[in-house]
Enzyme design. Structure first.
Site, short mmCIF file in Angstrom:
data_model
loop_
_atom_site.label_atom_id
_atom_site.label_comp_id
_atom_site.label_asym_id
_atom_site.label_seq_id
_atom_site.Cartn_x
_atom_site.Cartn_y
_atom_site.Cartn_z
CG HIS A 294 29.58 -53.07 -95.96
ND1 HIS A 294 29.31 -52.36 -97.12
CD2 HIS A 294 29.09 -54.31 -96.17
CE1 HIS A 294 28.70 -53.16 -97.99
NE2 HIS A 294 28.56 -54.34 -97.44
CB CYS A 295 27.17 -53.38 -90.49
SG CYS A 295 28.20 -54.80 -90.90
CB ILE A 296 25.50 -49.09 -88.52
CG1 ILE A 296 26.24 -50.02 -87.55
CG2 ILE A 296 24.39 -48.34 -87.79
CD1 ILE A 296 25.40 -51.12 -86.97
CG ASP A 299 23.72 -54.61 -92.60
OD1 ASP A 299 24.04 -54.49 -93.80
OD2 ASP A 299 24.48 -55.06 -91.74
#
Length: 460
Positions: A294-296, A299
């Site tokens: 869900h981040c890389i 974001d």
């Protein structure tokens, strides 16, 4: 200090405060458990009734978390969960841990954050601390949450002044810094990491004003080994993006080098093994089938979107996105060539995908490149199955809503011998790779896990 913050500080320090956590997923649940284990009363909020029901019966729906932690927290009475957001006036601190996805146009989708903010606003009372943990662009806490909580905008859109940038809020029913308090503290969870968890990862904290920052630091200081205080919520928001953009750019770099070295017939993983022996000036990143989690994959684009507001182009971020998002197509190209080498087309071939999770040894499928790879294979006419010891049933994915329902197949001799190619996408520890090597006629390894053997293993 005012009466509200003095009383709140005292409740944080003696751990008599109730902590509310909005969103009981991969970030919110570990956070709720950590506060409960440190003696706080915790009330978790989630729209998903099945999660609330599971927690109520002492069951954990996140596999890498120990079920005993949930059972113990529930049995002690320190942790409770509810779908009733009308109870948001009960906690002294409200921690918002909701998703921050991208739209199809790669713009921030703040739907979940806005909804949580309005839910808090409806029950906000004097003496509460609100902390946003969801990763987002610099300015979100001051520009989006603050006007909502102070009642300076309606559900059609946020307005007002960003207090974290030095502005002042007009007089209203509730004022931040005196009636309630607002801060940002980014989550830093690494699911499945046995060495680092919620309590021992340093916690970055920044408030929209000094008092809010003080209170947030005091709260987290009760449950984590170290807090890192920064001057504002805006700095804390930027720090989280910096961490993930660093990873995204370096993942893109090694993926691009993999493409280059592949053309040169140079083994990228052997190159990395050699480079890693340098005791300084080198940090290893491994290539793969694309980015996930869900981040890389998400974001960095929050910052590139916000940068355009200031007339700045973030070229490294855009380039990293271009490289990483094209990796599944490269994998399919390598698979096509490997099958052609055996005189087989992709159309009509049977492919077994090893691993749906975005990283090894966890059950988190969010943004996993496995789904795009499966979608591309199906589009080319292949028959696709998968094996993942952590994900028995493939969930419905926002990005791939049209994929057929699938269940993990058992990894057996017959299953391996029945397919034309095994595609290793996620290198889980709990997979019998010797069995795969001995019974698969063709293997495409996207992770550098298997050593080439009798020409059956191809690197991609």
């Amino acid at each position: 200090m005012h009466d509200n913050d003095e009383a709140l500080l005292e409740r944080f320090q003696d751990r008599s405060a109730t902590v509310g956590v909005i969103g009981l997923g991969y970030v919110g649940l570990p956070l709720a458990l950590t506060f409960a284990e440190r003696g706080f009363s915790v009330l978790g909020f989630d729209l998903d009734a099945s999660k609330v029901e599971s927690l109520g019966s002492g069951e954990c729906y996140i596999r890498h978390l120990e079920s005993d932690r949930v059972r113990s927290a529930i049995a002690s009475g320190r942790l409770a969960a509810t779908t009733d957001f009308a109870r948001l006036d009960e906690p002294d601190a409200i921690l918002i841990c909701v998703p921050t996805p991208l739209t199809k146009q790669r713009e921030p989708d703040m739907t979940y954050v806005r909804r949580a903010a309005f839910q808090v606003r409806e029950r906000l009372r004097p003496g509460q601390l609100v902390v946003l943990e969801s990763t987002t662009y610099p300015g979100t806490t001051g520009e989006l949450l603050l006007p909502i909580l102070e009642g300076r905008c309606d559900r059609r859109g946020a307005g007002g002044t960003d207090r974290s940038a030095g502005g002042r809020a007009p007089a209203g029913i509730m004022r931040c810094g005196s009636d309630f308090f607002l801060a940002f503290s980014p989550e830093r969870e690494d699911p499945g990491n046995p060495a680092w968890g919620t309590s021992n990862i340093p916690k970055v904290v920044g408030g929209v004003d000094e008092i809010s920052g003080d209170l947030a630091q005091a709260l987290y200081g009760q449950v984590v080994d170290a807090t890192v205080r920064v001057s504002s919520a805006r700095v804390a928001e930027a720090a989280k993006l910096m961490e993930n953009i660093f990873r995204a750019v370096n993942i893109a770099l090694v993926n691009e080098l993999k493409l280059v070295f592949d053309r040169m017939n140079v083994d990228m993983w052997e190159v990395l093994d050699a480079a890693e022996t340098k005791p300084f000036g080198f940090m290893r990143f491994d290539p793969g089938p694309g980015w996930g989690g869900h981040c890389i994959p998400i974001d960095p684009f929050y910052l590139s979107w916000k940068a355009r507001e200031y007339g700045v182009t973030s070229k490294f971020i855009e380039l990293a996105g271009e490289i990483n998002t094209r990796m599944p197509a490269y994998i399919i190209e390598k698979l096509t060539l490997a099958l052609n080498g055996q005189g087989k087309p992709v159309n009509g071939s049977k492919a077994l995908v090893l691993g749906l999770a975005y990283k090894p040894n966890i059950d988190d499928p969010r943004e996993s490149p496995a789904f795009e790879i499966i979608d591309r294979l199906l589009g080319l006419g292949a028959e696709v199955s998968y094996h993942d010891p952590h994900i028995p049933v493939a969930p419905r994915m926002r990005s791939w809503p049209d994929l057929p329902a699938m269940q993990s197949v058992d990894l057996t001799v017959s299953a391996l011998e029945a397919v034309d190619v095994v595609l290793l996408v996620t290198h889980h520890r709990d997979v019998d790779y010797d069995l795969v090597l001995n019974h698969a006629s063709l293997i495409l390894d996207t992770r550098g896990t298997l050593r080439p053997r009798d020409g059956s293993v191809h690197r991609a």
